[in-house]
Design an enzyme around this catalytic site. Sequence first.
Site, PDB file in Angstrom:
ATOM      1  CG  ASP A   1      -0.359  -0.067   2.527  1.00  0.00           C
ATOM      2  OD1 ASP A   1       0.874  -0.191   2.599  1.00  0.00           O
ATOM      3  OD2 ASP A   1      -1.098   0.011   3.532  1.00  0.00           O
ATOM      4  CB  SER A   2       4.574   1.728  -0.083  1.00  0.00           C
ATOM      5  OG  SER A   2       4.788   0.590  -0.880  1.00  0.00           O
TER       6      SER A   2
ATOM      7  CG  ASP B   1       0.320  -4.065   2.073  1.00  0.00           C
ATOM      8  OD1 ASP B   1       0.355  -4.919   2.975  1.00  0.00           O
ATOM      9  OD2 ASP B   1       1.192  -3.188   1.925  1.00  0.00           O
TER      10      ASP B   1
ATOM     11  CE  LYS C   1       3.087  -5.923   3.816  1.00  0.00           C
ATOM     12  NZ  LYS C   1       2.593  -4.755   4.595  1.00  0.00           N
TER      13      LYS C   1
ATOM     14  CD  GLU D   1       0.529  -1.493   8.281  1.00  0.00           C
ATOM     15  OE1 GLU D   1       0.294  -0.801   9.283  1.00  0.00           O
ATOM     16  OE2 GLU D   1       0.971  -1.020   7.219  1.00  0.00           O
TER      17      GLU D   1
ATOM     18  CD  GLU E   1       7.995  -0.388   7.634  1.00  0.00           C
ATOM     19  OE1 GLU E   1       6.995  -1.034   7.258  1.00  0.00           O
ATOM     20  OE2 GLU E   1       8.290   0.736   7.199  1.00  0.00           O
TER      21      GLU E   1
HETATM   22  O1  KIV Z   1       3.530  -1.112   1.643  1.00  0.00           O
HETATM   23  C1  KIV Z   1       4.689  -1.541   1.587  1.00  0.00           C
HETATM   24  O2  KIV Z   1       5.436  -1.307   0.628  1.00  0.00           O
HETATM   25  C2  KIV Z   1       5.170  -2.344   2.700  1.00  0.00           C
HETATM   26  C3  KIV Z   1       6.633  -2.630   2.740  1.00  0.00           C
HETATM   27  C4  KIV Z   1       7.312  -1.403   3.191  1.00  0.00           C
HETATM   28  C5  KIV Z   1       6.948  -3.797   3.577  1.00  0.00           C
HETATM   29  O3  KIV Z   1       4.422  -2.716   3.551  1.00  0.00           O
END
Ligand code: KIV
Length: 278
Positions: free
Chosen positions: A53-54, A92, A122, A124, A191
């Site tokens: 989600d970055s 994510d 994924k 959190e 992280e």
């Molecule tokens: O969203 C993302 O890119 C991440 C990585 C930084 C692990 O969660």
Amino acid sequence: MSAQRPDHADDRRLTVRDIRRRKGGEPLVCLTAYTAPMAEILDPACDLILVGDSVGMVLHGLPNTVGVTLEMMILHGQAVMRGSRRALVVVDMPFGSYEGSQEEAFANAVRLLKETGAHAVKVESGPTVAGTIAYLTRRGVPVMGHVGLRPQAVLADGAFRARGKRPEEAACVLAEARAAAAAGVFALVVEGVAEGLAREITAEVEVPTIGIGASSGCDGQILVTDDMLGMFAWTPKFVRRYADLRGEIAEAVAGYAADVRARRFPGEAETYFAVAKG
Ligand code: KIV
């Protein structure tokens, strides 16, 4: 130097089982991707590609990941699946898509898997999420956890900051890692934590840990690809820049602009059925 994954004589996709089996073995190579061409470039070198989600910050100019939607993740997940062949692709679950109820989390995870074709999601793994992870994994959704610095909690935390220097905080992160592992994650992103804590988590949990800003004490490493390629003017302490694409792009664009302004581009070679000059 070969960028190929050494464990891949065959041409099949890596599975979550393959990733899980790498605990304590050859380090897992992981990067983020959001587009088909980038996925195609990364795929031969990576074990796991994360559609993180970055993407909200990297491609969409958002200040953090809170504004990222399920629809954005689906669109970018589909693109990465089209571009990759062999790496395991994890998408994510964005903020708000899994915290409300376990049933809603399941429905959204299933949408992500069905509409993208990706292999896992994924989440959190904050203090209240372990129950949801167990709910998902018991129903056949492969889940990767994420502990330590949790970017989706930035509004509650007030800032992105490394975790685990204070013993009480380290104990909380370790408890979250244990809970995520017990709930059935196949791997755990760790992280922004102190090295001692990263090593302790890696020693304690049975699944591979994938570090980002978490020292060499993890079972694998992940970076935001655009960070390591030097796409931003600023890079965090934990990033090693392997290229300066920002500089190279700026130089290329300046060259193009100069050529267009001086009528050097397009030339004869770039012109269909050019008229003979002179
Ligand atoms: O969203 C993302 O890119 C991440 C990585 C930084 C692990 O969660």
